[in-house]
Scaffold this active site. Structure first.
Site, PDB file in Angstrom:
ATOM      1  N   GLU A 243      -1.150  -9.163  -4.549  1.00  0.00           N
ATOM      2  CA  GLU A 243      -0.835  -8.346  -5.350  1.00  0.00           C
ATOM      3  C   GLU A 243      -1.393  -6.796  -5.202  1.00  0.00           C
ATOM      4  O   GLU A 243      -0.306  -5.349  -5.156  1.00  0.00           O
ATOM      5  CB  GLU A 243      -1.289  -8.456  -7.017  1.00  0.00           C
ATOM      6  CG  GLU A 243      -0.606  -6.827  -7.969  1.00  0.00           C
ATOM      7  CD  GLU A 243      -1.381  -7.653  -9.059  1.00  0.00           C
ATOM      8  OE1 GLU A 243      -0.503  -7.142 -10.395  1.00  0.00           O
ATOM      9  OE2 GLU A 243      -1.995  -8.516  -9.370  1.00  0.00           O
ATOM     10  N   GLY A 364      -2.891  -3.437 -11.718  1.00  0.00           N
ATOM     11  CA  GLY A 364      -3.505  -4.345 -10.624  1.00  0.00           C
ATOM     12  C   GLY A 364      -5.192  -4.339 -10.149  1.00  0.00           C
ATOM     13  O   GLY A 364      -5.082  -3.929  -9.761  1.00  0.00           O
TER      14      GLY A 364
END
Length: 389
Positions: A243, A364
């Site tokens: 990610e 994130g």
């Protein structure tokens, strides 16, 4: 062509994707930005073209291609000037689907991964909580085992595709007393009783449906557990590396898009009898911004190359996100300045780019959290290991 990483086949794929986005996506962007909803038909079109399956197994309808096809997918999504639309696509393909592919049973993958690749189902990943933020280990959502079922209670927030997705991949504590060693991963259908979603109003990513999701005695079959019980935290940490690289690549791509637009604008905008790209102050500012973008871009490619070979590059991916998101904010800020008053106008792309980019150092894992992770690895000698199923 960067022949170190990209072949002629990669370049043909990029051109095909560019053509698709210009024809099928760009004409709808303004509507989706205004409505805050990406219409369902485009997911199916992405699926029909195979774009959701580029790095997934052929057994479930994927193409099983190398990671640089994914890099191309991410880069081109950033160039339609809608961070929200791009987020919907990559959050489905590389957040939700990554967990389904890695931890899902054969039955789960047959149902959810196949339909996700084809664009018939949309997924979302539910990890972040209202009281937790980047503190994944501090989550409060619980999943209590009752016979051959689990019962979930709690809430998640800032979930991309959180309103309109068909299924949810959810992290919950199966053994709260164990802290981060008591987290497990589950999958469930949107229409499961007890699931509700509230759409959030955001500064940027306007086309994306970001939601707070509540779980009120949500009962799911025990076979909806993904992977092993209490192994959720290492699964999450392992996929965070991917990610973070994704967000690093997104950042260099949107900075490159901003620079390309500014370059064209500066060649056409005249002041004091000459185009503004002839003024030394602006030329040097552009050079600095371009150099910063290229450094991040090349670093990100090198990390993608290592990840593609199977290396566990959690430290480098963390650095990618930290540096690239900071760079993108600074470069886009400068590019808006190049446009002067027009940079502040909504009919030009920079205002939206600036808003959309600002999520980079937050989502994130915040930059503050990333710095602490890097400090642990470089100063304290912490060595994070990949999870085993």
């Amino acid at each position: 062509m960067n022949t170190m990483y990209f072949t002629e086949e990669h370049n043909l794929f990029r051109q095909s994707l560019k053509d698709f986005l210009q024809k099928e996506v760009v004409p709808h962007i303004e509507k989706w930005e205004k409505d805050g909803t990406v219409e369902r038909f485009i997911w199916k079109k992405f699926g029909d073209m195979g774009f959701f399956g580029v790095n997934y197994p052929e057994a479930y309808g994927g193409l099983d291609l190398d990671l640089f096809y994914t890099i191309i997918f991410l880069e081109e999504l950033q160039k339609v000037n809608s961070g929200g639309f791009a987020a919907n696509m990559w959050a489905h393909a590389y957040l939700a689907m990554t967990h389904v592919n890695a931890e899902g049973s054969d039955a789960i993958k047959e149902k959810y991964l196949t339909a996700s690749i084809s664009g018939d189902m949309i997924g979302c990943l539910c990890v972040t909580e209202p009281f937790g933020g980047s503190d994944v280990a501090g989550m409060r959502t619980t999943a209590e085992k009752k016979g051959d079922t689990f019962v979930l209670n709690g809430s998640k927030t800032f979930i991309t595709n959180g309103v309109y997705s068909d299924y949810l991949v959810v992290a919950a504590k199966t053994n709260p007393e164990l802290g981060n060693k008591g987290i497990s991963m589950f999958i469930m259908d949107r229409d499961t009783p007890g699931i509700s979603a509230t759409k959030l109003d955001k500064l940027g990513w306007r086309a994306s449906d970001t939601a707070e999701i509540a779980f009120d005695n949500v009962t799911i079959p025990a076979e909806n557990l993904m992977g092993e019980v209490n192994k959720g935290f290492p699964y999450i940490m392992q996929h965070f590396a991917f990610e973070r690289l994704i967000m690093g690549v997104n950042s260099h791509a949107r900075a490159e898009f901003a620079l390309d637009y500014a370059k064209q604008y500066m060649s056409e905008r005249y002041a004091f009898g000459k185009s503004i790209n002839k003024f030394q102050a602006l030329r040097h500012a552009y050079s600095d911004a371009y150099a910063s973008m290229i450094v991040c871009k090349e670093f990100n490619y090198s990390i993608a190359y290592r990840m593609n070979k199977g290396e566990y590059v959690v430290k480098e991916a963390t650095i990618s996100k930290l540096q690239s998101t900071k760079m993108a904010d600074e470069v886009i800020y400068q590019c808006l300045q190049f446009l002067g008053g027009y940079g502040y106008m909504e009919e030009y792309p920079m205002a939206r780019l600036l808003r959309d980019s600002r999520l980079g150092p937050i989502g994130g894992g915040t930059s503050e959290i990333l710095r602490e992770i890097i400090a642990k690895m470089t100063l304290d000698g912490v060595d994070y290991k990949p999870a085993t199923k």
